[in-house]
Design an enzyme around this catalytic site. Structure first.
Site: not given
Ligand code: 13P
Length: 378
Positions: A68, A165, A205, A207, A247, A316, A378
């Protein structure tokens, strides 16, 4: 990374406050007028379908292929093999990935960027149909903000997406402040409720970035704080836990910490955190790879599946599934088949890790290369 970007929020601060007010007034009126119908936050018309979709994504030996990347980030992937960031090249790369024969044996869902959701193969077959033919659920990245999210989600559902997501970034070296964590959690919870209202299983997610020189204990502390807030607001927003997927980042030391942790240590800390914070009603934990090497991400997942867990514990991955594929492809049509084979190798390795049966024997040097980039966006 500058500390001003400590949490990448997709929601205006005012919406948290507004949301709080609307909750307060709703519960207040229910208490005062017990016979009056309380406003239903979510109609729940998709509940059965959401639970079915989440279960099918969290099925044994399978996980998610995350492709994505926004156009800008996809450009970085293409640049790494000397290709220009054109729609034709992005389409060619996604076609390679999404038409890999037999992918559905190891992959249960694919997260797409908007452009990809609406694209087709060069022969005119919709990518969404390629996925369906392999029993892979199409998903969509929606983390652009809450404005218009309901109507965008309804459109994505019509286009074939069945899960969504939303990624919010939390940085340990920059804090994170209590307010930043609260805002991240609130945004994720609002998104989750809106997704479920529109038939999309939300992947939640937050992160927690690898950046920093902190020890693993500090990551555990922050992760516990973040997930506590996230579940608090998911519950407040009446989100159906059986119809979500998580995630998380794995609990590891900061990337610049002096000592590296073994897969067993990472598994131990990560599962401790999850057991303390995630109700067993949640069907699946689908980890991100976050800059770990392909082999590291697979070894860590394998270590987490050495004994039964209350949830499906799977992957994922974006970077940890795509690195070798890109290097093998190099943008050349004659390499497509070999690149698809290398995707299957990684998908199969992670499938084995989901079942706790992976061995790193025979892995290539390329797959062992770390992909951490300081301040990665990202
Ligand atoms: P990575 O596995 O590269 O950390 O991907 C994170 C993400 O959120 C991609 O959808």
């Amino acid at each position: 990374m500058a500390c001003s970007s400590l949490v990448k929020l997709n929601v205006a601060s005012s919406s948290w406050i507004a949301g709080q007010q609307s909750f307060n007034s709703r519960s207040g009126s229910a208490a005062r007028f017990p016979n009056r119908r309380v406003t239903v936050i979510r109609a729940g018309s998709y509940t059965d379908e959401l639970i079915k979709t989440a279960k099918s994504i969290a099925s044994p030996g399978r996980g998610i292929l995350a492709i994505d990347e926004s156009n800008a980030t996809c450009g970085k992937r293409l640049a790494s093999i000397g290709l220009d960031n054109t729609e034709t090249n992005r389409q060619a790369y996604r076609q390679l990935l999404l038409t890999t024969p037999g992918l559905g044996e190891y992959i249960s869902g694919a997260i797409l960027f908007e452009e990809t959701l609406y694209q087709s193969t060069t022969d005119g077959k919709k990518f969404v149909d390629c996925l369906r033919d392999e029993n892979i659920v199409p998903g969509i990245k929606v983390d652009k903000g809450l404005d218009g999210l309901a109507s965008r989600s309804a459109e994505f559902y019509n286009q074939g997406a069945r899960f969504a997501k939303w990624r919010t970034v939390v940085s340990i070296p920059c804090g994170p402040s209590a307010l930043a964590v609260k805002e991240a959690a609130w945004g994720l919870a609002r998104y989750a409720a809106i997704s479920q209202d529109n038939g999309l299983v939300p992947i939640v997610e937050p992160e927690i970035l690898l950046d920093g020189d902190h020890p693993i204990e500090r990551t555990l502390e922050v992760a516990e704080k973040v997930w506590a807030e996230v579940f608090y607001y998911l519950a407040e927003n009446n989100v159906t836990f059986e119809g979500i997927l998580l995630k998380p980042s794995m609990v590891t030391p900061g990337a610049e910490h002096k000592e590296k942790a073994s897969p067993d240590t990472i598994a131990n800390y990560t599962l401790t955190m999850l057991r303390r914070r995630v109700p067993p009603a949640v069907p699946g934990i689908m980890f991100l790879s976050g800059g770990q090497s392909e082999v590291e991400a697979t070894l860590n997942l394998n270590a987490m599946n050495q004994s039964p867990n209350p949830w499906h514990v799977s992957f994922s991955y974006a970077r940890a599934l795509q690195n070798t594929v890109l290097k093998t492809w190099q943008g050349r049509p004659e390499n497509v088949e070999a690149a698809q084979k290398s995707l299957l190798v990684r998908a199969k390795a992670n499938s084995s890790a989901q079942l706790g049966k992976y061995s790193a024997q025979g892995e290539s040097e390329e797959a062992k290369k770390g992909m951490f980039v300081k301040g990665y966006t990202y």
